[in-house]
Design a protein around this motif. Structure first.
Motif, PDB file in Angstrom:
ATOM      1  N   LEU A  80     -20.368 -12.770   8.936  1.00 45.60           N
ATOM      2  CA  LEU A  80     -20.566 -13.697  10.040  1.00 45.60           C
ATOM      3  C   LEU A  80     -21.886 -13.462  10.792  1.00 45.60           C
ATOM      4  O   LEU A  80     -21.887 -13.134  11.987  1.00 45.60           O
ATOM      5  N   PRO A  81     -23.005 -13.638  10.107  1.00 47.45           N
ATOM      6  CA  PRO A  81     -24.291 -13.457  10.780  1.00 47.45           C
ATOM      7  C   PRO A  81     -24.485 -14.559  11.826  1.00 47.45           C
ATOM      8  O   PRO A  81     -23.835 -15.597  11.782  1.00 47.45           O
ATOM      9  N   GLY A  82     -25.396 -14.359  12.730  1.00 55.41           N
ATOM     10  CA  GLY A  82     -25.657 -15.370  13.753  1.00 55.41           C
ATOM     11  C   GLY A  82     -26.236 -16.638  13.153  1.00 55.41           C
ATOM     12  O   GLY A  82     -26.707 -16.664  12.015  1.00 55.41           O
ATOM     13  N   GLN A  83     -26.188 -17.704  13.925  1.00 62.67           N
ATOM     14  CA  GLN A  83     -26.648 -19.017  13.474  1.00 62.67           C
ATOM     15  C   GLN A  83     -28.111 -18.983  13.024  1.00 62.67           C
ATOM     16  O   GLN A  83     -28.477 -19.633  12.056  1.00 62.67           O
ATOM     17  N   LYS A  84     -28.933 -18.239  13.730  1.00 60.85           N
ATOM     18  CA  LYS A  84     -30.357 -18.162  13.388  1.00 60.85           C
ATOM     19  C   LYS A  84     -30.557 -17.576  11.987  1.00 60.85           C
ATOM     20  O   LYS A  84     -31.375 -18.061  11.209  1.00 60.85           O
ATOM     21  N   ILE A  85     -29.778 -16.551  11.650  1.00 60.98           N
ATOM     22  CA  ILE A  85     -29.864 -15.941  10.315  1.00 60.98           C
ATOM     23  C   ILE A  85     -29.380 -16.928   9.260  1.00 60.98           C
ATOM     24  O   ILE A  85     -30.003 -17.093   8.212  1.00 60.98           O
ATOM     25  N   VAL A  86     -28.274 -17.605   9.528  1.00 60.80           N
ATOM     26  CA  VAL A  86     -27.750 -18.599   8.577  1.00 60.80           C
ATOM     27  C   VAL A  86     -28.786 -19.693   8.331  1.00 60.80           C
ATOM     28  O   VAL A  86     -29.032 -20.081   7.191  1.00 60.80           O
ATOM     29  N   GLU A  87     -29.414 -20.175   9.388  1.00 60.58           N
ATOM     30  CA  GLU A  87     -30.443 -21.209   9.228  1.00 60.58           C
ATOM     31  C   GLU A  87     -31.619 -20.703   8.392  1.00 60.58           C
ATOM     32  O   GLU A  87     -32.150 -21.437   7.558  1.00 60.58           O
ATOM     33  N   SER A  88     -32.010 -19.464   8.587  1.00 57.38           N
ATOM     34  CA  SER A  88     -33.101 -18.880   7.796  1.00 57.38           C
ATOM     35  C   SER A  88     -32.721 -18.797   6.323  1.00 57.38           C
ATOM     36  O   SER A  88     -33.520 -19.097   5.443  1.00 57.38           O
ATOM     37  N   ILE A  89     -31.485 -18.391   6.049  1.00 54.55           N
ATOM     38  CA  ILE A  89     -31.004 -18.297   4.666  1.00 54.55           C
ATOM     39  C   ILE A  89     -30.963 -19.679   4.034  1.00 54.55           C
ATOM     40  O   ILE A  89     -31.393 -19.878   2.898  1.00 54.55           O
ATOM     41  N   GLU A  90     -30.439 -20.646   4.775  1.00 55.52           N
ATOM     42  CA  GLU A  90     -30.366 -22.018   4.252  1.00 55.52           C
ATOM     43  C   GLU A  90     -31.750 -22.551   3.917  1.00 55.52           C
ATOM     44  O   GLU A  90     -31.947 -23.195   2.883  1.00 55.52           O
ATOM     45  N   LYS A  91     -32.725 -22.265   4.770  1.00 47.42           N
ATOM     46  CA  LYS A  91     -34.093 -22.722   4.530  1.00 47.42           C
ATOM     47  C   LYS A  91     -34.698 -22.017   3.317  1.00 47.42           C
ATOM     48  O   LYS A  91     -35.305 -22.646   2.463  1.00 47.42           O
TER      49      LYS A  91
END
Length: 125
Positions: free
Chosen positions: A108-119
């Protein structure tokens, strides 16, 4: 009858980080020359260029390579068998997409990390 795995029957050769500039060709790239049917084991495969170079080095000393394995394939792949490398079958024990998706579910990483991974991987988690 069970197979016998004694120390004199199988060898474990290790690739050198940098080629030696002296000595016999068989010793320039490896610590212990690979013998017999050989499997290449790599920790992480990214572009595949380093694996291709290792295969070429082994082929120079007439090594019988039967397969190449990577612990993790970082290429955006959905299966665990990629195209062959120089005619050598390649298998990955894991791929980055499975690892990233599982890590996001369990850690459950923070939203900012998830967005970075998605990008980075052009995916939606």
């Amino acid at each position: 009858q069970p197979a016998k795995y004694d120390t004199k029957r199988y060898s474990l050769a290790m690739g050198r980080g940098n080629q030696k500039s002296h000595g016999e060709l068989k010793d320039r790239y490896f610590l212990g020359q690979p013998e017999g049917r050989t499997i290449i084991l790599e920790d992480v495969t990214t572009t595949g260029n380093s694996l291709i170079k290792e295969i070429q080095k082994l082929q120079e000393i007439n090594t019988d390579i039967i397969a190449a394995f990577s612990l993790t394939d970082r290429i955006n792949s959905t299966n665990n068998k990629r195209n062959d490398f120089s005619g050598i079958p390649f298998y990955a024990l894991s791929n980055i997409m499975d690892l990233v998706q599982e890590a996001c579910k369990t850690r459950l990483p923070g939203q900012k990390i998830v967005e970075s991974i998605e990008k980075e991987f052009n995916i939606n988690l």
